[in-house]
Scaffold this motif. Structure first.
Motif, PDB file in Angstrom:
ATOM      1  N   ASN A 160       0.822  -1.238   0.000  1.00  0.00           N
ATOM      2  CA  ASN A 160       0.000   0.000   0.000  1.00  0.00           C
ATOM      3  C   ASN A 160       0.844   1.270   0.000  1.00  0.00           C
ATOM      4  O   ASN A 160       0.714   2.110   0.901  1.00  0.00           O
ATOM      5  CB  ASN A 160      -0.933   0.048   1.213  1.00  0.00           C
ATOM      6  N   PRO A 161       1.696   1.467  -0.991  1.00  0.00           N
ATOM      7  CA  PRO A 161       2.556   2.650  -0.959  1.00  0.00           C
ATOM      8  C   PRO A 161       1.750   3.955  -1.008  1.00  0.00           C
ATOM      9  O   PRO A 161       0.767   4.055  -1.732  1.00  0.00           O
ATOM     10  CB  PRO A 161       3.394   2.497  -2.242  1.00  0.00           C
ATOM     11  N   VAL A 162       2.181   4.920  -0.197  1.00  0.00           N
ATOM     12  CA  VAL A 162       1.579   6.252  -0.257  1.00  0.00           C
ATOM     13  C   VAL A 162       2.118   6.960  -1.495  1.00  0.00           C
ATOM     14  O   VAL A 162       3.336   7.045  -1.692  1.00  0.00           O
ATOM     15  CB  VAL A 162       1.902   7.067   1.010  1.00  0.00           C
ATOM     16  N   SER A 199      -2.145   4.182  -1.745  1.00  0.00           N
ATOM     17  CA  SER A 199      -2.821   5.146  -0.882  1.00  0.00           C
ATOM     18  C   SER A 199      -2.502   6.559  -1.369  1.00  0.00           C
ATOM     19  O   SER A 199      -1.382   7.029  -1.223  1.00  0.00           O
ATOM     20  CB  SER A 199      -2.340   4.961   0.560  1.00  0.00           C
ATOM     21  N   PRO A 200      -3.482   7.240  -1.993  1.00  0.00           N
ATOM     22  CA  PRO A 200      -3.199   8.564  -2.555  1.00  0.00           C
ATOM     23  C   PRO A 200      -3.174   9.663  -1.488  1.00  0.00           C
ATOM     24  O   PRO A 200      -3.986   9.645  -0.574  1.00  0.00           O
ATOM     25  CB  PRO A 200      -4.389   8.800  -3.490  1.00  0.00           C
ATOM     26  N   ILE A 201      -2.217  10.591  -1.583  1.00  0.00           N
ATOM     27  CA  ILE A 201      -2.347  11.861  -0.852  1.00  0.00           C
ATOM     28  C   ILE A 201      -2.196  12.989  -1.853  1.00  0.00           C
ATOM     29  O   ILE A 201      -1.387  12.934  -2.770  1.00  0.00           O
ATOM     30  CB  ILE A 201      -1.354  12.039   0.314  1.00  0.00           C
TER      31      ILE A 201
END
Lengths: 263, 263, 263
Positions: free
Chosen positions: A13-15, A38-40
């Motif tokens: 689940n890389p950001v 995982s979007p930021i």
């Protein structure tokens, strides 16, 4: 062929840090989530550094920037370089003069590990004559594999020239992805989604960026192809819904089977 | 009745410049793409001129502007006027005092070829008492055909007062479109989409703006009606998906048949 | 249990003022519309006062603010306080240092009637050690009911710590909502939607804010559960479409039946 990068995204689940355009941002965020990343998507320059420190990949999309956002864009690029985070540039509509100036300036100051654009956009960066049309790829007669290679060599990066066929080059190695569906061209934001996916695949690639780009293209294109085959008609609204579903559900075996079937 | 304007959009793929609001922009872009146009939605004032030069129509949506974006909005309007590009205004929630001041000022400096709003919005521009409610149409007892005509005459343009019945007036000619579905009112952004569609129809109308407005309303409303008839229940989420599908697939024959069936 | 608050939203159509993030704004607007409220999402500080005067609830989402928007955010908060409009804070990713500073400062100047966040966000406001990860909840071993209660007491408000189980506390009373579906976590913007729903439920709650929070969580979670049960596979794209459909169609009887069935 490292299809297992998909599984690695799902387990790690890389950001992924994104500077997105306001038009397609929701699809990009949902696409990243569907595939397991995982979007930021922060907007404040004050938090760029701390947000990048928790990120494993970053994508900068030039779809709808304002000029007063350029310092933020530059800072994010420099920080990603300093932190050694794989960085993707999506030079939307860069054939237009103002954008060409802005993007060329960015490319002078920042090292992008990837550039992802359509034929018109990559041709513009290669300085090759091409009839681009706004955000669309347009028409031309250049050898697209050569165009991709030229830009890869000029900017010392991996280039993805995406379209009905995707041309991928790191300046030394070249490959193509021939899967896909015309529905990608009808739905706004397919390219933007692919650019952020490249950042996600790079994040788990252990620095094999050429393979990361290839697998991002192959898995995205093939998933779209599977989805399109199940739609009776050419339905752009249903396509994006089914694509988000399938990006979450598709297995590497399904991808491998689809590729074999086609070949 | 020039239903063939739809085919012309699909064959000419006109580039439509949009200043959109951030709430519904994705639907507007996808809607334009589905119907066969090519949306561009830049935000930088430095590129307004070159982006408009490749555009065949433009729509300005006042749904969620910041005051520091007003110089950009004004510049886009003036450039569209200078370049003789058909220009649509969507005066979202203009019954509110601050917006009324801003929009009136815009209308003093810029010629809009079209104004598209709901009953509350067009009534506000006509200076007629009406209970508007935020972005919703609200209630009132005015003669809506007269309201549309008054605004058309005041601003020398084609007015589309859209709702369960669409009232269209260029100050001399008047018509209505009675097709549609209540689902348009439940899905945020239907009006925004229609405003940008008017720009697309105007782009291929050879300056017949009254007919462009009428065909945009008729084709949009009838396509929505066809789609809604196929949904068992009143489903706003499924509606927009099916609408984007059908805008891509619908033929002028299907539109004509639906109109005849209803009459 | 006041399930009838849902019917009251549908009959009163309260206007809900939102400062949204650009990533999930479209879903939030459509969600509010589906459930029967009327969203407004202006961006200009000049119109904050008049827009709040027509609003019955307000939600501030910190998902993607720029620092130059903080004066607008503060003004909206102060006006909501002055006008006695129920006010919800969604402190997205507040475990990050810059956001923690900004949000703490907001909480010092403005009274929020509700704070809605995931475990990582509410733990950060409680000053409790927690491994938050970007916008995701992350991991930790704290007693989440206690975490919610602590923040409710510190800020004299109703706290909703949402997740697989929702923990609701006003500092004196505590409850949980155990319904839902893992699909809420896969679709970006579920939490943002819930925050705005709390404002809508508060708007019709006659100042019973604890019950408003409980019903917003229960009706949102149970509707999601009903929808997810009808999907064969875990489909995040289809889920949001079906959720928007069902939020418009679900009855209080269906909600009550689903709760009984589960218990």
């Amino acid at each position: 062929m490292q299809l297992e990068l998909l599984d690695r995204i799902r387990s790690e689940n890389p950001v992924i840090f994104n500077i997105s355009n306001y038009i397609t941002v929701q699809d990009v965020a949902n696409g990243l989530n569907s595939i397991g990343a995982s979007p930021i998507m922060p907007s404040a320059i004050e938090e760029a550094s701390e947000m990048l420190q928790i990120s494993s990949g970053a994508a900068i999309n030039m779809g709808s920037f304002r000029s007063n956002e350029l310092p933020y864009i530059e800072k994010v690029g420099q920080l990603a370089n300093d932190l050694n985070i794989p960085l993707v540039l999506d030079p939307v509509a860069v054939a237009m003069p103002y954008r060409q100036k802005v993007v060329t300036n960015l490319l002078d100051h920042i090292h992008f590990d990837f550039i992802r654009g359509n034929a018109g956009e990559i041709a513009a960066l290669a300085g090759i004559k091409w009839q681009a049309k706004g955000i669309d790829a347009g028409d031309g007669s250049a050898d697209l594999a050569e165009v991709a290679k030229k830009v890869a060599q000029r900017y010392n990066c991996t280039v993805v020239l995406s379209g009905p066929t995707d041309y991928i080059s790191d300046g030394t190695h070249d490959t193509t992805v021939t899967h896909g569906t015309p529905l990608f061209q009808i739905h706004v934001g397919s390219g933007d989604m692919l650019s952020s996916f490249i950042a996600a695949f790079a994040a788990v690639s252990k620095n094999n960026y050429f393979e990361a780009a290839r697998m991002a293209c192959l898995i995205f294109a093939t998933t779209g192809e599977i989805v399109a085959n199940e739609l009776v008609d050419e339905k752009p609204g249903s396509f994006i819904v089914a694509l988000l579903d399938k990006l979450h559900l598709v297995t590497t075996k399904e991808i491998a089977d689809q590729i074999t079937m086609e070949d």
